[in-house]
Design a protein around this motif. Structure first.
Motif, PDB file in Angstrom:
ATOM      1  N   ALA A 188      -4.368   0.805   5.129  1.00 38.87           N
ATOM      2  CA  ALA A 188      -5.295   1.430   3.982  1.00 38.87           C
ATOM      3  C   ALA A 188      -6.470   2.699   3.623  1.00 38.87           C
ATOM      4  CB  ALA A 188      -6.253  -0.338   4.261  1.00 38.87           C
TER       5      ALA A 188
ATOM      6  N   ASP B 177     -13.988   2.281  -3.746  1.00 32.91           N
ATOM      7  CA  ASP B 177     -13.505   1.448  -3.087  1.00 32.91           C
ATOM      8  C   ASP B 177     -13.928   0.105  -2.790  1.00 32.91           C
ATOM      9  OD1 ASP B 177     -11.222   2.936  -1.533  1.00 32.91           O
ATOM     10  OD2 ASP B 177     -12.716   3.571  -1.014  1.00 32.91           O
TER      11      ASP B 177
ATOM     12  N   HIS C 145      -2.369  -1.145  -5.123  1.00 37.00           N
ATOM     13  CA  HIS C 145      -3.519  -1.691  -5.051  1.00 37.00           C
ATOM     14  C   HIS C 145      -3.912  -3.231  -4.546  1.00 37.00           C
ATOM     15  CE1 HIS C 145      -5.000   1.549  -7.592  1.00 37.00           C
ATOM     16  NE2 HIS C 145      -4.630   1.552  -8.130  1.00 37.00           N
ATOM     17  N   VAL C 146      -3.661  -4.106  -3.454  1.00 38.13           N
ATOM     18  CA  VAL C 146      -4.140  -4.861  -2.809  1.00 38.13           C
ATOM     19  C   VAL C 146      -5.333  -5.616  -2.546  1.00 38.13           C
ATOM     20  CG1 VAL C 146      -3.123  -6.070  -0.534  1.00 38.13           C
ATOM     21  CG2 VAL C 146      -2.050  -4.224  -1.131  1.00 38.13           C
TER      22      VAL C 146
ATOM     23  N   LEU D 210       1.535  -1.217  -0.114  1.00 38.08           N
ATOM     24  CA  LEU D 210      -0.379   0.373   0.169  1.00 38.08           C
ATOM     25  C   LEU D 210       0.566   0.944  -0.068  1.00 38.08           C
ATOM     26  CD1 LEU D 210      -3.068  -1.004   2.504  1.00 38.08           C
ATOM     27  CD2 LEU D 210      -3.159  -1.246  -0.391  1.00 38.08           C
ATOM     28  N   GLU D 211       1.910   0.955   0.841  1.00 43.86           N
ATOM     29  CA  GLU D 211       3.160   1.901   1.107  1.00 43.86           C
ATOM     30  C   GLU D 211       3.882   2.713  -0.281  1.00 43.86           C
ATOM     31  OE1 GLU D 211       5.530   1.604   4.474  1.00 43.86           O
ATOM     32  OE2 GLU D 211       3.592   2.340   5.620  1.00 43.86           O
TER      33      GLU D 211
ATOM     34  N   ALA E 272      -3.742   4.778   2.612  1.00 38.71           N
ATOM     35  CA  ALA E 272      -3.856   4.909   1.201  1.00 38.71           C
ATOM     36  C   ALA E 272      -5.025   5.014   0.351  1.00 38.71           C
ATOM     37  CB  ALA E 272      -3.096   3.623   1.062  1.00 38.71           C
ATOM     38  N   ARG E 273      -6.513   5.128   0.678  1.00 40.38           N
ATOM     39  CA  ARG E 273      -7.373   5.559  -0.115  1.00 40.38           C
ATOM     40  C   ARG E 273      -7.165   6.514   0.056  1.00 40.38           C
ATOM     41  NH1 ARG E 273     -12.003   3.578   3.718  1.00 40.38           N
ATOM     42  NH2 ARG E 273     -11.843   1.880   2.463  1.00 40.38           N
TER      43      ARG E 273
ATOM     44  N   VAL F  95      -5.505   4.668  -3.341  1.00 41.90           N
ATOM     45  CA  VAL F  95      -5.216   3.174  -3.703  1.00 41.90           C
ATOM     46  C   VAL F  95      -5.964   2.371  -3.214  1.00 41.90           C
ATOM     47  CG1 VAL F  95      -2.589   1.843  -3.129  1.00 41.90           C
ATOM     48  CG2 VAL F  95      -2.599   3.802  -3.631  1.00 41.90           C
ATOM     49  N   ARG F  96      -5.697   1.060  -4.162  1.00 42.86           N
ATOM     50  CA  ARG F  96      -7.855   0.005  -3.083  1.00 42.86           C
ATOM     51  C   ARG F  96      -7.245  -0.548  -2.295  1.00 42.86           C
ATOM     52  NH1 ARG F  96     -10.383   4.529  -4.363  1.00 42.86           N
ATOM     53  NH2 ARG F  96     -10.100   5.597  -6.194  1.00 42.86           N
ATOM     54  N   SER F  97      -8.375  -0.835  -1.392  1.00 41.64           N
ATOM     55  CA  SER F  97      -7.582  -2.367  -0.561  1.00 41.64           C
ATOM     56  C   SER F  97      -8.509  -3.256  -0.384  1.00 41.64           C
ATOM     57  CB  SER F  97      -6.482  -2.244   0.432  1.00 41.64           C
ATOM     58  OG  SER F  97      -7.657  -0.777   0.974  1.00 41.64           O
TER      59      SER F  97
END
Lengths: 346, 346, 346, 346
Positions: free
Chosen positions: C87, C312, C66-67, C61-62, C90-91, C95-97
């Motif tokens: 998370a 998300d 995307h995870v 995430l860092e 990151a959002r 950046v999605r998780s």
């Protein structure tokens, strides 16, 4: 009218007396003709083998006794037609007659019939009906009277087939007019008391049938369907819905409404033990399993109620004849290579 | 041998190219004859309508390409026989051919076949096979090519009946030698682009069939079986056991051992997803539901393995012809009133 | 953005390379940190054991990847909270998780969730959820890593219980706030490489739970439920209807409408393979059985679509934490005699 | 000994007389004490509400009448212990007593018990038992005596829970020694004759329980399980096999033999209507569905046979007390937050 006495009639004096005592009958007798003359006998329930049905039933009707008769109506069409005539004649004198096709009185099947007649599944296009048993799977099991044509009249077609055909007529409220059929004996000889003996009745049959309105029915029944004890299965596919029933789960009726939203369409398993269902006001609290025996109790209740209020119970002897005519046509088709055969209506 | 390329062939250049791109094929083409001449093409999977099967398959075999062919083999027996001859000829040159009757590759059905061939249920006396769908229940649904004989060849008998017959042959390891049949169209006309149009193919069929060893099979299939999406049901009753299968629950096989102790006899629901079952070494951990698609993947794996090791895959074109001959005899019986008709073996 | 490459990461260079080759990946690597630095890697699917989830997921995430993370979120609550924070952070950068609770993507369960949220069964009063397996029935089967707490973190409660809790949260759209629980190990020791070894994780658990709105849920899961391979069963009883699901028949959903006429009330078995159902536009023609694998494909499709459109996906890492908190409270209750324990919401 | 007369006892003279007439009793009475003094009364069947059980049963036993008592034994443990003492005392004088837990006499459950005691499924590790009904789903349905603690004693736990616990004791042949429980009332008030009234009994309960040998049982029962009429489900998972039963299909028992070949392992659905099964020599020909009522007939037959031959029927009053003690412990656990509570053995 003299109060009714309950008299059990049999052939063996000792065994009949013992059975009467054991099951709480008022008296026992070995002379059915004498019993028919008694004033304190109002109705008779004839449970003898098919070859004596005509003689006893006609005598009973002529004696003014209401008659409940074990299926099938008779072992031959000629007898059956005489019995229908006797029943018609008796009816004009207020004497009732009924054939014991007990499956009409299974609550779930009575409910199915009601749904169909209300148009709930639209015109029924195709029907699948089968009655599978397995008590003859073992080829080394011995010969018995049910496997001898002279005594039993026929094999599975008369025994199970007659139930299927009557139930079909009841559900569709319309007679079959054409059939094709196949009969087969998988185990053609069995050990008898004096060596191997030929089995001359069918142990399975298959048929297709049509009604005047265009419904097509596929029937089959067997005594060598390994693993089945008494599987009577009925499936009806209509233009707007479908219904399924399995005697092994006789308290359930599966109903499909094809006009429902497509995302929610599916067979609904209805537990036919609610107060609103046929015959249920006389039975256990909702949800409690009813057994096969209720079909007989319900039937007797219907019969007695018809006698009491003076209406004709069904299935009538004419209904019984109609089932016989269908089965006779199936046998005729099978004997001549399987081609289609017309069924007379009476 | 040149490394294989994967070429998708279609009629419309744009749509074929788009499909090739979308599904990861190496190339697209609209000229199947040209593709058959390429050195980097080793095998072809023919998925065209039945009326082009003979031309393409024969050309492919002559070009030395292994052929996997969508069922049914062909729309007429004449073509089918030519294709069998071409396949026989190709076989002598090491070129393999196979018809895509994918249901043979459902693990539970492959396991059923294995059990039967091992004698686990004894001689199979009677079989019940049905394939029920409901996509034509609505009588107002419009006309389409599948309902025109000129294009589709036949109705449900060719579409679903061919699956039933091939599967029956596979399970019994024995061909059908006699049939009786009935075909019916419940909705005889449907709205077409220019008014009502006649439906000239069957939307349901029923048949009984016999094998040389005396097994009797009852088939039926329908596109108006309200509530059924794709219900392929198989029941086999043998002298020592029974087997049942329902495609809607395709990971389960019901097996009855009639030699077990009477108090414990009953259908056993086997979850056919264990390591010991056919095809399962290539799939998910035990107990996880497999879908309909695995039948195609398993089939392709079998086909490619046969190509690799140089053996003949099954079902062969001869097997495909045998299924066609049975269905042709059913149609012939139906057209002539339902009487029994012999089935030639080739 | 650089075009994506598909890189398989493992620990053993040879086996990773072989797997990458076999399954069509572009490259193989044994250095996950290096892969996270690549510009041509946009997303990672983390399938390692739970004890490495926090380290890898936070690093990914860092690094702006995307995870998609295999469940459970982490082996301990502390790690899980760090991951949620990562998370969230990151959002804010787009950046999605997502946690891989794949059962949410079974079409029938997605449809059930939709029906419940539409109020189709009214307020859900009670829920029964169980997940039964039998792979540990044999007491002589040997020790393995999944039965050692140090490696596996927990037993059936983490493995199957986490699926049950997440699915419950998804179906009810409401978190659990209180639990009581029992854990048990039926086979307390098993043969290991050097003699008998103690099993220090549970092989079955039972729990009751409440939500804020008053729904009561009964959970249980087992690895010694003899005869069950992977039976995930869900039953929801609402004030106006009910829903049932069984993973072994994952294409079917049973729906009861309690507002229907009493004579027709019953569970409707809906074949959730119609065009109108969730996810079905991407699969086979209606009525054809889908397998367990579609839950993963659907999940990946949802994840990638969220990445594409910038929303998300769910379940989020917060959802994953919420499931962990419930399970942790169940374990705590079990350890202290089974009394009720409150569940924190984050 | 004087010949027995059948006397029906009730509170309302007219209605009791009418019922006696309708159902064929010899006489009617409203004075149970007077009836207990008669020489022509040998046994009594006590079907009154629980709060009068102790007084009548103890008086009957002291009067030397054999007693068949409707479950539960009593509404409080104190009464129950007095009744056990009275029964012990009466036993020494040859007077028999029995509690009517009729489910022990369902043939399939009697057969299950036999299989378990023969070791056919090995040591039973876990049991799942539930009894689901839906007659209280409708929150607007009115108040009634069963929902008032003062009259009913308890809610679903006493009504359905007592059946579950007794059946569990019978199947395992071992008492429960520890429990944890939860009781809940989903609809806390209902319209009564004079406005809204509070419901002070539970309409659902959940419990886990242990036996001395380490079996863990999960119980639950409900009157708001939408769609269920009378679903008593039992599942037993043993070290070598498993058994399942569903009252809705009470003629079927599912049996799994875990020692069978892995390729053939699966639940076998045994139709428990064969001559070899418990109680079946008194019923219909094999394969014909038996209803819920046979459990009562079988029970009465067993009771009368014990009276005739002079042995003690089961379940005894001690068995009834044991069930009460378990339920009392469940209520106690529920009242104190759900922690584990020990169950005294007498």
């Amino acid at each position: 009218m003299q109060p009714a006495r309950r008299v059990l009639v049999g052939r063996d004096p000792a065994r009949t007396a013992e059975a009467a005592e054991r099951f709480g009958w008022d008296q026992a007798s070995t002379d059915w003709r004498a019993v028919l003359e008694r004033e304190d006998i109002h109705a008779v329930d004839i449970c003898t083998p098919g070859n004596s049905h005509a003689e006893i039933a006609i005598a009973a009707l002529e004696a003014g006794k209401h008659v409940l008769l074990e299926k099938p109506l008779a072992n031959c069409i000629g007898d059956a037609r005489l019995m229908v005539a006797a029943a018609e004649d008796a009816r004009s004198r207020g004497v009732r007659s009924m054939v014991s096709f007990n499956y009409r009185r299974i609550p779930a099947l009575a409910y199915a019939r009601q749904l169909i007649s209300e148009g709930r599944i639209g015109h029924v296009r195709q029907v699948r009906m089968s009655f599978l048993q397995d008590w003859l799977v073992d080829a080394s099991a011995g010969m018995r009277w049910r496997l001898r044509k002279a005594e039993a009249g026929s094999g599975v077609i008369g025994d199970l087939g007659s139930h299927l055909v009557d139930l079909c007529h009841a559900l569709l409220s319309e007679p079959i007019v054409e059939v094709s059929g196949l009969l087969h004996t998988f185990v053609p000889e069995r050990p008898g008391p004096s060596g191997m003996e030929q089995v001359d009745v069918d142990d399975a049959f298959w048929a297709t049938a049509r009604t005047a309105s265009g419904t097509i029915i596929a029937f089959d029944a067997s005594r060598v369907a390994t693993g089945h004890k008494a599987s009577l299965v009925v499936e009806l596919y209509g233009a707007q819905g479908a219904i399924r029933f399995d005697l092994q789960r006789m308290n359930e009726l599966e109903i499909l409404d094809d006009l429902a939203d497509p995302s929610d369409r599916g067979f609904r398993t209805v537990n036919v033990t609610q107060d609103v269902h046929p015959y249920l006001d006389g039975w256990w609290p909702r949800g409690h399993v009813l057994g096969w025996d209720v079909s007989f109790v319900n039937q007797l209740a219907d019969f007695l109620e018809c006698v009491r209020v003076g209406t004709d119970p069904e299935p009538s002897f004419s209904d019984g004849l109609r089932a016989e005519l269908v089965l006779s046509a199936v046998s005729q088709s099978a004997a001549s290579g399987g081609g289609a055969v017309d069924v007379p209506l009476a």
